[in-house]
Design a protein around this motif. Sequence first.
Motif, PDB file in Angstrom:
ATOM      1  N   GLU A  20      36.318  42.994   0.896  1.00  0.00           N
ATOM      2  CA  GLU A  20      35.314  43.784   0.198  1.00  0.00           C
ATOM      3  C   GLU A  20      35.041  43.253  -1.213  1.00  0.00           C
ATOM      4  O   GLU A  20      33.892  43.200  -1.674  1.00  0.00           O
ATOM      5  N   MET A  21      36.134  42.857  -1.895  1.00  0.00           N
ATOM      6  CA  MET A  21      35.972  42.315  -3.251  1.00  0.00           C
ATOM      7  C   MET A  21      35.280  40.958  -3.212  1.00  0.00           C
ATOM      8  O   MET A  21      34.456  40.636  -4.080  1.00  0.00           O
ATOM      9  N   LYS A  22      35.619  40.145  -2.197  1.00  0.00           N
ATOM     10  CA  LYS A  22      34.959  38.842  -2.069  1.00  0.00           C
ATOM     11  C   LYS A  22      33.451  39.019  -1.861  1.00  0.00           C
ATOM     12  O   LYS A  22      32.640  38.301  -2.455  1.00  0.00           O
ATOM     13  N   GLU A  54      31.661  41.552  -2.860  1.00  0.00           N
ATOM     14  CA  GLU A  54      31.086  42.004  -4.137  1.00  0.00           C
ATOM     15  C   GLU A  54      30.921  40.846  -5.116  1.00  0.00           C
ATOM     16  O   GLU A  54      29.879  40.694  -5.762  1.00  0.00           O
ATOM     17  N   PHE A  55      31.970  40.003  -5.202  1.00  0.00           N
ATOM     18  CA  PHE A  55      31.906  38.861  -6.129  1.00  0.00           C
ATOM     19  C   PHE A  55      30.833  37.865  -5.683  1.00  0.00           C
ATOM     20  O   PHE A  55      30.112  37.289  -6.506  1.00  0.00           O
ATOM     21  N   ASN A  56      30.760  37.631  -4.375  1.00  0.00           N
ATOM     22  CA  ASN A  56      29.727  36.713  -3.867  1.00  0.00           C
ATOM     23  C   ASN A  56      28.326  37.234  -4.166  1.00  0.00           C
ATOM     24  O   ASN A  56      27.405  36.468  -4.455  1.00  0.00           O
ATOM     25  N   TYR A  57      28.184  38.570  -4.064  1.00  0.00           N
ATOM     26  CA  TYR A  57      26.892  39.181  -4.370  1.00  0.00           C
ATOM     27  C   TYR A  57      26.522  38.938  -5.843  1.00  0.00           C
ATOM     28  O   TYR A  57      25.373  38.621  -6.172  1.00  0.00           O
ATOM     29  N   ILE A  58      27.524  39.082  -6.725  1.00  0.00           N
ATOM     30  CA  ILE A  58      27.282  38.833  -8.155  1.00  0.00           C
ATOM     31  C   ILE A  58      26.931  37.367  -8.389  1.00  0.00           C
ATOM     32  O   ILE A  58      25.995  37.037  -9.137  1.00  0.00           O
ATOM     33  N   ILE A  59      27.670  36.471  -7.745  1.00  0.00           N
ATOM     34  CA  ILE A  59      27.400  35.029  -7.884  1.00  0.00           C
ATOM     35  C   ILE A  59      25.990  34.708  -7.408  1.00  0.00           C
ATOM     36  O   ILE A  59      25.252  33.935  -8.042  1.00  0.00           O
ATOM     37  N   LEU A  60      25.604  35.297  -6.262  1.00  0.00           N
ATOM     38  CA  LEU A  60      24.262  35.052  -5.728  1.00  0.00           C
ATOM     39  C   LEU A  60      23.186  35.531  -6.688  1.00  0.00           C
ATOM     40  O   LEU A  60      22.212  34.814  -6.954  1.00  0.00           O
ATOM     41  N   PHE A 110      33.608  34.215 -11.498  1.00  0.00           N
ATOM     42  CA  PHE A 110      33.864  34.870 -10.218  1.00  0.00           C
ATOM     43  C   PHE A 110      34.245  33.867  -9.129  1.00  0.00           C
ATOM     44  O   PHE A 110      35.051  34.177  -8.233  1.00  0.00           O
ATOM     45  N   SER A 111      33.682  32.662  -9.200  1.00  0.00           N
ATOM     46  CA  SER A 111      34.064  31.629  -8.228  1.00  0.00           C
ATOM     47  C   SER A 111      35.526  31.248  -8.402  1.00  0.00           C
ATOM     48  O   SER A 111      36.283  31.094  -7.414  1.00  0.00           O
ATOM     49  N   GLU A 112      35.963  31.087  -9.658  1.00  0.00           N
ATOM     50  CA  GLU A 112      37.371  30.759  -9.910  1.00  0.00           C
ATOM     51  C   GLU A 112      38.301  31.885  -9.455  1.00  0.00           C
ATOM     52  O   GLU A 112      39.405  31.642  -8.941  1.00  0.00           O
ATOM     53  N   THR A 113      37.854  33.120  -9.674  1.00  0.00           N
ATOM     54  CA  THR A 113      38.678  34.262  -9.245  1.00  0.00           C
ATOM     55  C   THR A 113      38.872  34.248  -7.734  1.00  0.00           C
ATOM     56  O   THR A 113      39.990  34.468  -7.224  1.00  0.00           O
ATOM     57  N   ILE A 114      37.773  34.003  -6.997  1.00  0.00           N
ATOM     58  CA  ILE A 114      37.874  33.953  -5.536  1.00  0.00           C
ATOM     59  C   ILE A 114      38.769  32.800  -5.091  1.00  0.00           C
ATOM     60  O   ILE A 114      39.624  32.948  -4.204  1.00  0.00           O
ATOM     61  N   ALA A 115      38.588  31.637  -5.757  1.00  0.00           N
ATOM     62  CA  ALA A 115      39.363  30.457  -5.363  1.00  0.00           C
ATOM     63  C   ALA A 115      40.844  30.606  -5.694  1.00  0.00           C
ATOM     64  O   ALA A 115      41.710  30.062  -4.989  1.00  0.00           O
ATOM     65  N   SER A 116      41.172  31.330  -6.765  1.00  0.00           N
ATOM     66  CA  SER A 116      42.574  31.428  -7.207  1.00  0.00           C
ATOM     67  C   SER A 116      43.349  32.543  -6.488  1.00  0.00           C
ATOM     68  O   SER A 116      44.565  32.656  -6.640  1.00  0.00           O
ATOM     69  N   ASP A 117      42.666  33.375  -5.749  1.00  0.00           N
ATOM     70  CA  ASP A 117      43.333  34.509  -5.091  1.00  0.00           C
ATOM     71  C   ASP A 117      43.007  34.499  -3.597  1.00  0.00           C
ATOM     72  O   ASP A 117      42.037  35.122  -3.147  1.00  0.00           O
ATOM     73  N   PRO A 118      43.819  33.768  -2.809  1.00  0.00           N
ATOM     74  CA  PRO A 118      43.543  33.701  -1.353  1.00  0.00           C
ATOM     75  C   PRO A 118      43.735  35.037  -0.653  1.00  0.00           C
ATOM     76  O   PRO A 118      43.224  35.233   0.450  1.00  0.00           O
ATOM     77  N   ASN A 119      44.469  35.963  -1.267  1.00  0.00           N
ATOM     78  CA  ASN A 119      44.719  37.263  -0.642  1.00  0.00           C
ATOM     79  C   ASN A 119      43.730  38.342  -1.087  1.00  0.00           C
ATOM     80  O   ASN A 119      43.958  39.541  -0.860  1.00  0.00           O
ATOM     81  N   MET A 120      42.680  37.937  -1.751  1.00  0.00           N
ATOM     82  CA  MET A 120      41.683  38.901  -2.236  1.00  0.00           C
ATOM     83  C   MET A 120      41.055  39.631  -1.049  1.00  0.00           C
ATOM     84  O   MET A 120      40.693  39.008  -0.038  1.00  0.00           O
ATOM     85  N   PRO A 121      40.951  40.953  -1.139  1.00  0.00           N
ATOM     86  CA  PRO A 121      40.332  41.732  -0.058  1.00  0.00           C
ATOM     87  C   PRO A 121      38.900  41.268   0.205  1.00  0.00           C
ATOM     88  O   PRO A 121      38.183  40.840  -0.718  1.00  0.00           O
TER      89      PRO A 121
END
Length: 412
Positions: free
Chosen positions: A219-221, A223-229, A206-217
């Motif tokens: 809301e999704m960030k 959600e992903f941060n919540y999963i990472i946490l 999920f960290s790589e997904t966030i880092a590779s997509d600067p245009n990620m909404p």
Amino acid sequence: MSNILGKDKISELLSELFDNQTILQFGDWKELFLTFFEAAQELLFILNSDGYIVAVNKAGSRELDYSPSEAIGRHFTEFIDADNIASATDMINKALKEGSSSLKVNLISKFEVPKLFILNLRTVKNGDKIIGLLGTGKNITYQKKLEEDLNDLKPKMVELERLINLERSRVLQQKSVLEELNRMKNEFMSNISHELRTPLASIVGFSETIASDPNMPDEMKVEFNYIILNEGKRLARLINEVLELSRMETGKIVLNKSKIDIVRTLRRVIDDFVNQAVEKNITLSVELPENQIMIDADDERLSMALRAVVNNAIKFTNEYGRVKIILNNLFREVEIIVADTGIGIPQDQLPNIFQKFHKANRPIEEVEGVGVGLVFVKQIVDLHKGLINVQSEEHKGTTVIIRLLKNIKDKN
């Protein structure tokens, strides 16, 4: 009779037994017999028909601490201890009647020392006339002592053999335990590697997904941060659990006790698992007292133990199952009950659930875990002077009951 020398008497007896023609035929055999008589190392003696000693060899008389001249002329029964005189008399009478007899008897030495002998008597005849009794005696005192010592040693040998067998069994058992511990350790390493890899994969992914997509909404960030946490917390809990268990076993841990409200502590633990229960569609029911219940405990470590129990209940319960958590306020104790309708524990494995690295034999994809949860919980409960009991039935569920002492000054 006491004036008759033993050697002369033997010659006299032999002359009565054999005529001159026989003596001439065998040459100087009489001297050879006398030489043999004196050379014999066992007791050799000759009794007359009345039972008096008329001849005895040197070695035999020495066995009884007499010289031959001191022994000759004494009645045979004078050498027998008082308890065996009747038996010795019967022995003489039997030899006179039947031609031979034998007896195991104590002979009394010159210094009143009893010595055990095996005696044999045989009649000496000249035609039909009995002219004396030839006796032999073997000193078996030392042999008897060895037999007695051996008999004394036999029970000790039996006990020693039993102890050796017990020690052998213990060594084999220790070997089996060590082999089992080694197996469980290897399984533990495999399981913990799996447990560490799963949250790490989620964190990295999920960290790589966030880092590779600067245009990620956003809301999704979020959600992903919540999963990472959550995965990071899961990883931290696992590492802390293993480290705490290691510290406990080495005696390096000291509880930081304080007066805490167990109702508040348990409610806080339950809140951490509400979302996990919802995700699995598990019905989570809670029964907690409204009032405070104060106990002396290490809040941080007790929370970790309770979290492990609740986590197991949810983790081992299938979708649409039920988990119930109850806190009972008893007289001197608080009772925490965590019951689930999960997969349960096989009866043959219940005695081992508090062993380090033990884990029910299930496919790793079916049940996650490293096998230290209940060990860790028991260690924490033991350090708090509490009790833990696990009741389980395979495919029907598990109930964990923990009892902790209340602060006796507290009225609740």
